[in-house]
Design an enzyme around this catalytic site. Structure first.
Site, PDB file in Angstrom:
ATOM      1  N   ASP A 120      -5.160  -7.815  -5.241  1.00 28.86           N
ATOM      2  CA  ASP A 120      -4.823  -6.800  -4.232  1.00 28.86           C
ATOM      3  C   ASP A 120      -3.898  -5.765  -4.860  1.00 28.86           C
ATOM      4  O   ASP A 120      -3.828  -5.656  -6.084  1.00 28.86           O
ATOM      5  CB  ASP A 120      -4.236  -7.459  -2.960  1.00 28.86           C
ATOM      6  CG  ASP A 120      -2.942  -8.209  -3.209  1.00 28.86           C
ATOM      7  OD1 ASP A 120      -2.202  -7.863  -4.163  1.00 28.86           O
ATOM      8  OD2 ASP A 120      -2.645  -9.158  -2.446  1.00 28.86           O
ATOM      9  N   HIS A 176       0.833  -1.215   0.000  1.00 25.15           N
ATOM     10  CA  HIS A 176       0.000   0.000   0.000  1.00 25.15           C
ATOM     11  C   HIS A 176       0.858   1.251   0.000  1.00 25.15           C
ATOM     12  O   HIS A 176       0.515   2.253  -0.634  1.00 25.15           O
ATOM     13  CB  HIS A 176      -0.930   0.012   1.230  1.00 25.15           C
ATOM     14  CG  HIS A 176      -1.959  -1.071   1.195  1.00 25.15           C
ATOM     15  ND1 HIS A 176      -3.007  -1.132   2.079  1.00 25.15           N
ATOM     16  CD2 HIS A 176      -2.109  -2.148   0.372  1.00 25.15           C
ATOM     17  CE1 HIS A 176      -3.753  -2.200   1.801  1.00 25.15           C
ATOM     18  NE2 HIS A 176      -3.216  -2.825   0.777  1.00 25.15           N
TER      19      HIS A 176
HETATM   20  C1  LHQ Z   1       8.744 -17.055  -8.580  1.00 25.86           C
HETATM   21  C2  LHQ Z   1       7.548 -16.332  -8.637  1.00 25.86           C
HETATM   22  C3  LHQ Z   1       7.012 -15.808  -7.440  1.00 25.86           C
HETATM   23  C4  LHQ Z   1       8.813 -16.771  -6.311  1.00 25.86           C
HETATM   24  C5  LHQ Z   1       8.048 -16.925 -10.618  1.00 25.86           C
HETATM   25  N1  LHQ Z   1       7.675 -16.067  -6.299  1.00 25.86           N
HETATM   26  N2  LHQ Z   1       9.364 -17.280  -7.429  1.00 25.86           N
HETATM   27  C6  LHQ Z   1       0.304 -10.279  -1.557  1.00 25.86           C
HETATM   28  C7  LHQ Z   1       0.639 -10.382  -0.187  1.00 25.86           C
HETATM   29  C8  LHQ Z   1       1.025 -11.595   0.462  1.00 25.86           C
HETATM   30  C9  LHQ Z   1       0.959 -12.799   0.041  1.00 25.86           C
HETATM   31  C10 LHQ Z   1       0.584 -13.262  -1.210  1.00 25.86           C
HETATM   32  O1  LHQ Z   1       0.338 -12.503  -2.308  1.00 25.86           O
HETATM   33  C11 LHQ Z   1       0.181 -11.217  -2.493  1.00 25.86           C
HETATM   34  C12 LHQ Z   1      -0.183 -10.789  -3.814  1.00 25.86           C
HETATM   35  C13 LHQ Z   1       0.336 -11.626  -4.942  1.00 25.86           C
HETATM   36  O2  LHQ Z   1       1.173 -11.179  -5.672  1.00 25.86           O
HETATM   37  S1  LHQ Z   1      -0.366 -13.167  -5.126  1.00 25.86           S
HETATM   38  C14 LHQ Z   1       0.310 -13.722  -6.609  1.00 25.86           C
HETATM   39  C15 LHQ Z   1       1.737 -14.158  -6.489  1.00 25.86           C
HETATM   40  N3  LHQ Z   1       2.290 -14.467  -7.780  1.00 25.86           N
HETATM   41  C16 LHQ Z   1       1.974 -15.579  -8.439  1.00 25.86           C
HETATM   42  O3  LHQ Z   1       1.191 -16.400  -8.049  1.00 25.86           O
HETATM   43  C17 LHQ Z   1       2.704 -15.787  -9.740  1.00 25.86           C
HETATM   44  C18 LHQ Z   1       3.581 -17.009  -9.675  1.00 25.86           C
HETATM   45  N4  LHQ Z   1       4.296 -17.174 -10.926  1.00 25.86           N
HETATM   46  C19 LHQ Z   1       3.709 -17.699 -12.023  1.00 25.86           C
HETATM   47  O4  LHQ Z   1       2.563 -18.043 -12.060  1.00 25.86           O
HETATM   48  C20 LHQ Z   1       4.593 -17.822 -13.206  1.00 25.86           C
HETATM   49  O5  LHQ Z   1       5.939 -17.836 -12.790  1.00 25.86           O
HETATM   50  C21 LHQ Z   1       4.385 -16.695 -14.237  1.00 25.86           C
HETATM   51  C22 LHQ Z   1       2.988 -16.829 -14.879  1.00 25.86           C
HETATM   52  C23 LHQ Z   1       4.535 -15.320 -13.601  1.00 25.86           C
HETATM   53  C24 LHQ Z   1       5.455 -16.819 -15.336  1.00 25.86           C
HETATM   54  O6  LHQ Z   1       5.500 -18.133 -15.811  1.00 25.86           O
HETATM   55  P1  LHQ Z   1       6.756 -18.653 -16.647  1.00 25.86           P
HETATM   56  O7  LHQ Z   1       7.111 -17.650 -17.675  1.00 25.86           O
HETATM   57  O8  LHQ Z   1       6.416 -20.031 -17.112  1.00 25.86           O
HETATM   58  O9  LHQ Z   1       7.978 -18.665 -15.609  1.00 25.86           O
HETATM   59  P2  LHQ Z   1       8.291 -19.745 -14.444  1.00 25.86           P
HETATM   60  O10 LHQ Z   1       7.048 -20.121 -13.754  1.00 25.86           O
HETATM   61  O11 LHQ Z   1       9.133 -20.831 -15.011  1.00 25.86           O
HETATM   62  O12 LHQ Z   1       9.139 -18.840 -13.435  1.00 25.86           O
HETATM   63  C25 LHQ Z   1      10.549 -18.604 -13.626  1.00 25.86           C
HETATM   64  C26 LHQ Z   1      11.221 -18.689 -12.282  1.00 25.86           C
HETATM   65  O13 LHQ Z   1      10.702 -17.630 -11.451  1.00 25.86           O
HETATM   66  C27 LHQ Z   1      10.909 -19.985 -11.549  1.00 25.86           C
HETATM   67  O14 LHQ Z   1      12.019 -20.344 -10.790  1.00 25.86           O
HETATM   68  P3  LHQ Z   1      12.996 -21.567 -11.258  1.00 25.86           P
HETATM   69  O15 LHQ Z   1      14.022 -21.638 -10.169  1.00 25.86           O
HETATM   70  O16 LHQ Z   1      12.157 -22.763 -11.395  1.00 25.86           O
HETATM   71  O17 LHQ Z   1      13.566 -21.102 -12.574  1.00 25.86           O
HETATM   72  C28 LHQ Z   1       9.782 -19.599 -10.621  1.00 25.86           C
HETATM   73  O18 LHQ Z   1       9.674 -20.402  -9.502  1.00 25.86           O
HETATM   74  C29 LHQ Z   1      10.185 -18.183 -10.239  1.00 25.86           C
HETATM   75  N5  LHQ Z   1       9.023 -17.406  -9.837  1.00 25.86           N
HETATM   76  N6  LHQ Z   1       7.142 -16.265  -9.915  1.00 25.86           N
HETATM   77  N7  LHQ Z   1       5.894 -15.085  -7.427  1.00 25.86           N
END
Ligand code: LHQ
Length: 261
Positions: free
Chosen positions: A143, A88
């Site tokens: 959020d 925020h």
């Molecule tokens: C990550 C992340 C990530 C850590 C990619 N964290 N490592 C507020 C307050 C408190 C609590 C909770 O939430 C919130 C608000 C929010 O923001 S909730 C939403 C949180 N974010 C997500 O759920 C997104 C998670 N990420 C994904 O769904 C995908 O990574 C996206 C769609 C962004 C991209 O997909 P790709 O292009 O296929 O990339 P990837 O999944 O292979 O990610 C690349 C790397 O980045 C990977 O690590 P690695 O070591 O395997 O290469 C992921 O683990 C890391 N990463 N997002 N949020």
């Protein structure tokens, strides 16, 4: 000021803030939220900065909250307090800053990263970028201001669809839906954004700042109130060097030299 999770550089009246945790697609940990907030404060205090660009390093813009970090905190973690004390403050700092903020969206903007992209005033987007309201994928609602910004930009029906499907919205569709200002080939993103930013930085930036304030305030006002508020702010703009210069330059048929005050 030196930072660990972001890069901060200034040139030609533009401050560029780069989220710099590329191995996570620039996920927010506490330090990155705090440092990004401080960088916006720094840009606000620096009179030489007249436009701010926010971008990400590597192939992502920002993947939202760092979920590995979140999991480590366990059950006692209060998301509400985390939002209040962290995101925020960042969102408010961006909106309060009376200088144009350009989101240079270089890759995926997910979760709170999408919220931060929406809090920018203008979004210039790579054709490789996309937006994902990833919140519902992990059982959360949007959020970081997303519920406020997104229906205003694209309407409730589309905003709610994105919230509950969490489907990836590609750059071209985001443009068609009115969520972004321009989509450019990825390799031209830096050049095109710099042209926008330097144009703003050389403009009547005091007036740009007042216009931002007027538009945000007007969203919560009646027409009568908004008209009165415009008059008050125009009184301020009308006393600037740039107003005098703008009128004079028009009459002399030359390009104005704005100074931002
Ligand atoms: C990550 C992340 C990530 C850590 C990619 N964290 N490592 C507020 C307050 C408190 C609590 C909770 O939430 C919130 C608000 C929010 O923001 S909730 C939403 C949180 N974010 C997500 O759920 C997104 C998670 N990420 C994904 O769904 C995908 O990574 C996206 C769609 C962004 C991209 O997909 P790709 O292009 O296929 O990339 P990837 O999944 O292979 O990610 C690349 C790397 O980045 C990977 O690590 P690695 O070591 O395997 O290469 C992921 O683990 C890391 N990463 N997002 N949020």
């Amino acid at each position: 000021m030196s930072y660990q999770t972001i890069l901060y550089e200034t040139a030609n009246g533009v401050a560029k803030i780069t989220l710099n945790r590329p191995e996570t697609l620039n996920a927010f940990n506490d330090l990155m939220i705090e440092e990004t907030t401080n960088a916006f404060k720094q840009a606000g205090r620096d009179a030489a900065v007249r436009c701010v660009v926010l971008t990400g390093s590597g192939r992502g813009f920002c993947s939202g909250q760092d979920l590995a970090d979140t999991q480590e905190r366990g059950d006692s973690f209060s998301i509400g307090d985390h939002l209040r004390h962290g995101y925020h403050q960042l969102i408010k700092q961006m909106v309060r800053l009376e200088k144009p903020v350009i989101g240079m969206i270089n890759g995926v903007a997910a979760g709170a990263g999408c919220g931060v992209a929406l809090a920018c005033d203008i979004r210039i987007v790579s054709d490789k970028a996309s937006f994902v309201l990833a919140f519902s994928r992990v059982g959360l609602l949007p959020d970081s201001g997303t519920n406020w910004f997104l229906p205003r930009l694209i309407g409730y029906g589309r905003a709610y669809e994105l919230a509950i499907t969490a489907d990836r919205l590609p750059a071209d569709k985001a443009l068609a839906w009115g969520m972004v200002n321009q989509v450019v080939p990825h390799d031209q993103l830096g050049e095109v954004t710099t042209a926008w930013a330097e144009r703003f930085a050389n403009g009547a930036t005091k007036a740009y700042g007042l216009a931002k304030r007027a538009m945000y305030k007007s969203m919560g006002m009646s027409l009568d109130e908004a008209l009165e508020y415009e008059a008050q702010l125009q009184e301020i703009a009308g006393k600037t060097h740039d107003f005098k210069e703008g009128v004079q330059a028009f009459l002399e048929k030359r390009v104005p030299e704005y100074k931002g005050y």
